[in-house]
Design a protein around this motif. Structure first.
Motif, PDB file in Angstrom:
ATOM      1  N   ILE A 167      48.732 -12.385 -22.830  1.00 47.24           N
ATOM      2  CA  ILE A 167      48.782 -11.028 -24.022  1.00 47.24           C
ATOM      3  C   ILE A 167      48.326 -10.147 -24.214  1.00 47.24           C
ATOM      4  N   PHE A 168      47.747  -8.938 -23.345  1.00 54.75           N
ATOM      5  CA  PHE A 168      46.840  -7.697 -23.502  1.00 54.75           C
ATOM      6  C   PHE A 168      48.410  -7.590 -22.874  1.00 54.75           C
ATOM      7  N   ALA A 169      49.605  -7.375 -22.266  1.00 54.75           N
ATOM      8  CA  ALA A 169      50.810  -6.999 -21.751  1.00 54.75           C
ATOM      9  C   ALA A 169      51.856  -7.495 -22.567  1.00 54.75           C
ATOM     10  N   PHE A 170      52.057  -8.460 -23.537  1.00 52.06           N
ATOM     11  CA  PHE A 170      53.031  -8.155 -24.335  1.00 52.06           C
ATOM     12  C   PHE A 170      52.758  -7.344 -25.786  1.00 52.06           C
ATOM     13  N   PRO A 196      53.717 -11.150 -32.049  1.00 51.62           N
ATOM     14  CA  PRO A 196      54.087 -12.396 -32.784  1.00 51.62           C
ATOM     15  C   PRO A 196      54.124 -12.296 -34.389  1.00 51.62           C
ATOM     16  N   SER A 197      55.409 -12.412 -34.942  1.00 57.06           N
ATOM     17  CA  SER A 197      54.968 -12.142 -36.635  1.00 57.06           C
ATOM     18  C   SER A 197      55.802 -13.890 -36.693  1.00 57.06           C
ATOM     19  N   GLY A 198      55.425 -13.836 -38.329  1.00 56.25           N
ATOM     20  CA  GLY A 198      55.374 -15.003 -38.675  1.00 56.25           C
ATOM     21  C   GLY A 198      56.201 -16.609 -37.823  1.00 56.25           C
ATOM     22  N   SER A 199      56.801 -16.490 -37.906  1.00 56.76           N
ATOM     23  CA  SER A 199      57.090 -18.153 -37.375  1.00 56.76           C
ATOM     24  C   SER A 199      57.169 -17.667 -35.559  1.00 56.76           C
ATOM     25  N   ASN A 200      57.896 -16.337 -35.459  1.00 51.20           N
ATOM     26  CA  ASN A 200      57.924 -16.187 -33.969  1.00 51.20           C
ATOM     27  C   ASN A 200      57.331 -15.656 -33.002  1.00 51.20           C
ATOM     28  N   ASP A 201      57.283 -16.660 -32.020  1.00 47.69           N
ATOM     29  CA  ASP A 201      56.139 -16.285 -31.216  1.00 47.69           C
ATOM     30  C   ASP A 201      56.802 -17.273 -29.986  1.00 47.69           C
TER      31      ASP A 201
END
Length: 691
Positions: free
Chosen positions: A460-463, A470-475
């Motif tokens: 999570i930190f790195a990304f 993540p935004s919307g349904s994009n993950d």
């Protein structure tokens, strides 16, 4: 006279995982269509196989019921001119509805008169309405789609036939070059084409052609046949529900059979054998009454028992090839050392913007140590944790994981033990992937739990650092699932977990050596805190905690995630208390006034400025509460705040806070701020609904 509807979509074979969701989607959208078009019904029955999706609806009326609709038009002053004649606005309104100005009435709405008309709508024949099912079929959505021939239209698989009957009448419509009719197809190899004279013949005629259309009936056949086979051979089988569902959606006419493999392959780790059978071949493993794996398997063919021996031999041959590869990979992997594998990870990319898996492991060592010390691991546990963090991804470069990616972590544990690592280290290597689904199993060991949190936090930190949020349904990198896993582990372990403080320490250490760690973490990363709070909100929702309570605890001045869980549960338990509403109202009044003290510089309270007994009593009670507040449980703190309620009410009865005298005003705001700070450590009380 009521009639039955039959709709069947005939397709090329669909992927097994798509069949059941598509059947449910067809049911949902058909019901929505019927409701939207005022067609009543008694019951809905769904069917599905790899080659068809179908629905049967009973007792539909022959036509829609007649209805009437009241429509509002322009205001009266716009509808009539100065001479009392209809304006073009009024005439256009009624003309658009197929009526005349004679149909106009006036009704008052909020002191203004408006034009109203009542439109009578004659119900259409059901057969005519149901031709709109073409749009229902086209509206189905799928995880993947394809197009065929010269059509731009995309669907899960090509459509070959459509059956649409209302009792014995064909409902006419067309999709691409496929027209509706009464013809369907039986089993691809055993059956023939079918003509339905009536919607009620559906299941019976399909079964004559070796198609069991109802999925629950096929599942019952598989379970019954498999159970009989196991009892006959004195075997124990676990009909895994997910695998059973998949097998069920691969066949139209199931026939269960048993096969064998050579006992020598039992020397390969059990997880490898089970994975080969379940994930790759869709076989059920077989065990004895002690739970030991036996060299047999159970599966189902799509057909009858004719030449079943050939099917069994073919399946045994395919499985043997798989197991031969697995045995070879396992023996080759045993020749490798962990250090060799870890060295290889330097050239394996985790993500092009972030670096290698080796660099990720370097960062995770730091994160795991900081978390381990924070949650109180012993020196022995910290030593095992450090070792696990140094090597925990090594199995990614083994032959076995290359062939069976599902076994990452599992093989890491096996190979770690073979290489002399401690059981604690080996178990942590397997558990760091947990939970591998939103509601998956959590790590059982403390070291495994810390390593799992550290690995997920690093991702999570790195990304977030490289802007891949993540935004919307994009993950694409499942960061939401990983964050949800973190909060579930913390809740289960009941660890104190001040994320913002831990994050600051992690950032500081990692940012000191970009060469070693491969990346420099963004300072602060407030977005990460908000992101993980979002998953915390998701978890609290599953606990049947009220929305306003969730928002209140998430917006508290509380850095410890575990105390946020506890506070939400605490408020849930007290919502129905007689004292809850008046206590929250009193404390909320304190909080709201205290916010006005944010611009005031005074923090100390001067008792010499008190002007009444209520101020003095509240001061003494608050001072007493503060001395214990840091070292008490949340329940004790809540009780202490509730106990202040009568003193707060007396205070407000006798005291004007916002007086003109600045010294007195500041003193009173400072006093309220002390209470507010204690309250806000539990929840942002103003967000709790007390009506």
């Amino acid at each position: 006279m009521a009639k039955d509807l039959l709709l069947e979509i005939g397709l090329e074979e669909m992927p097994a995982h798509v069949v059941t969701p598509s059947m449910k989607q067809l049911e949902q959208k058909t019901v929505q269509f019927l409701d939207a078009h005022q067609l009543t019904y008694d019951s809905v029955e769904t069917f599905s196989t790899p080659r068809r999706l179908a629905i049967k609806v009973t007792n539909l009326p022959e036509r829609q019921a007649d209805s009437e609709e009241e429509l509002k038009g322009p205001a009266k002053k716009i509808a009539l001119d100065a001479d009392g004649n209809w304006t073009k606005a009024a005439e256009g309104f009624v003309r658009g509805q197929g009526l005349t100005t004679k149909d106009i009435t006036f009704k008052e709405l909020k002191g203004v008169e408006y034009v109203y008309i009542t439109k009578y709508i004659q119900g259409r024949p059901a057969k005519e309405v149901l031709s709109g099912l073409a749009e229902v079929i086209k509206s189905l959505t799928f995880p993947v789609t394809m197009h065929w021939a010269n059509f731009d239209f995309e669907y899960i698989r090509p459509i070959h036939w459509i059956v649409a009957l209302l009792d014995d009448e064909v409902i006419p419509f067309e999709i691409l070059d496929v027209k509706t009719g009464r013809s369907s197809r039986g089993h691809r190899f055993l059956g023939e084409d079918i003509i339905f004279s009536h919607a009620d013949e559906y299941e019976e005629k399909l079964q004559e052609q070796f198609v069991i259309a109802a999925p629950f009936k096929r599942k019952e056949m598989i379970v019954q046949q498999a159970t009989e086979l196991a009892e006959k051979n004195h075997w124990t089988i676990d009909l895994d529900e997910n695998l059973l569902e998949e097998v069920n959606n691969l066949v139209e006419y199931p026939t269960v059979f048993a096969g064998n493999f050579e006992e020598k392959y039992l020397s390969v780790p059990e997880e490898v054998l089970v994975t080969s059978m379940k994930e790759h071949q869709r076989y059920f493993e077989v065990r004895n009454d002690q739970g030991l794996l036996l060299p047999h398997f159970i599966s189902a063919r799509n057909g009858d028992r004719v030449k079943l021996e050939n099917v069994i031999r073919g399946n045994q041959k395919v499985l043997t090839a798989r197991l031969e590869d697995a045995e070879f990979f396992y023996n080759e992997d045993k020749k490798m050392t962990i250090d060799t594998c870890v060295e290889k990870l330097k050239s394996v990319t985790f993500h092009e913007k972030i670096g290698s898996i080796y660099e990720k492991m370097q960062r995770v060592q730091v994160i795991a140590r900081i978390i381990g010390e924070s949650v109180g691991l012993t020196s022995e546990e910290l030593t095992d944790l450090q070792r696990a963090a140094e090597i925990y991804k090594f199995d990614l470069v083994t032959n076995m994981v290359g062939e069976f990616p599902e076994l990452q972590g599992v093989m890491g544990e096996k190979y770690a033990l073979l290489n002399g690592e401690t059981p604690a280290v080996a178990t942590a290597i397997r558990e760091h992937y947990m939970p591998n689904s939103s509601e998956g199993e959590l790590p059982k060991t403390t070291i495994g739990a810390v390593l799992a949190i550290a690995d997920k936090l690093d991702s999570i930190f790195a990304f977030f650092t490289v802007g891949m949020i993540p935004s919307g349904s994009n993950d694409p990198y499942a960061l939401r699932r990983q964050a949800y896993g973190i909060v579930r582990i913390i809740e289960a372990k009941q660890w104190a977990f001040p994320l913002a403080i831990l994050q600051k320490e992690i950032d500081q250490v990692i940012n000191e050596d970009k060469v070693r760690f491969g990346i420099e973490l963004s300072d602060g990363q407030k977005e990460v805190i908000d992101f993980i709070k979002g998953r915390l909100r998701q978890l609290l929702t599953t606990k049947q905690i009220r929305h306003d309570v969730i928002e209140a605890v998430l917006n508290a001045n509380q850095k410890d995630l575990t105390k946020v869980f506890a506070a939400a549960q605490l408020f849930k338990e007290h919502l129905e208390d007689e004292t809850f509403k008046p206590s929250m109202e009193a404390l909320t009044r304190v909080v709201n006034l205290a916010r006005k003290a944010q611009q005031e510089v005074q923090t100390e309270i001067d008792p010499s400025l008190f002007e009444n007994e209520a101020e003095k009593e509240l001061y003494q009670a608050t001072k007493e509460a503060q001395t214990h507040f840091e070292n008490q449980t949340l329940q004790e703190n809540y009780a202490q705040l509730v106990a202040l309620r009568p003193l707060i009410e007396a205070y407000f009865d006798q005291t004007m806070v916002m007086v003109e005298n600045p010294a007195v005003r500041h003193n009173r705001l400072a006093q309220l701020r002390q209470i507010a700070e204690m309250a806000l450590s539990l929840a942002s009380l103003d967000q709790i609904i007390t009506k």
